[in-house]
Design a protein around this motif. Sequence first.
Motif: not given
Length: 128
Positions: A45, A49, A52, A54, A71-73, A113, A119-120
């Motif tokens: 991430t 990424g 991002g 979490v 997890f996200e970015d 993604s 992306t997650t």
Amino acid sequence: MTALGRSGDLVHVRQVIRALCQRCRLSLVDQTKMITAASELARNTLVYGGGGTVTSGVVARGSRRGVAALFEDSGPGIADVEEAMTDGWTSGGGLGLGLSGARRLVDDFELESTPGRGTTVTIIKWVR
């Protein structure tokens, strides 16, 4: 929720996941697997990424309990998710075991993604 903006944040993520695993009473082996997977995804991430967040916690599904992490970015995303999930594939200088390795370490793994949007990745390790 934990922000992932610098390398020091990776240590914090590992500490949070370890505490959740202990609270949920995962075995030592399963704790290690979850912490390793979360650490790798947090690093992805941050590095790929561009940073991002979490979000993590204890989850329940019926009588099952486990530890989950999301997890996200908003980075460049992954153009070919299927290819990215194969052992040996890398978008950088790594060994190419990050995503596929993380998937093998946990019980539930979901990756979404969109190129240009981010992306997650969601992972769960259930108590046995």
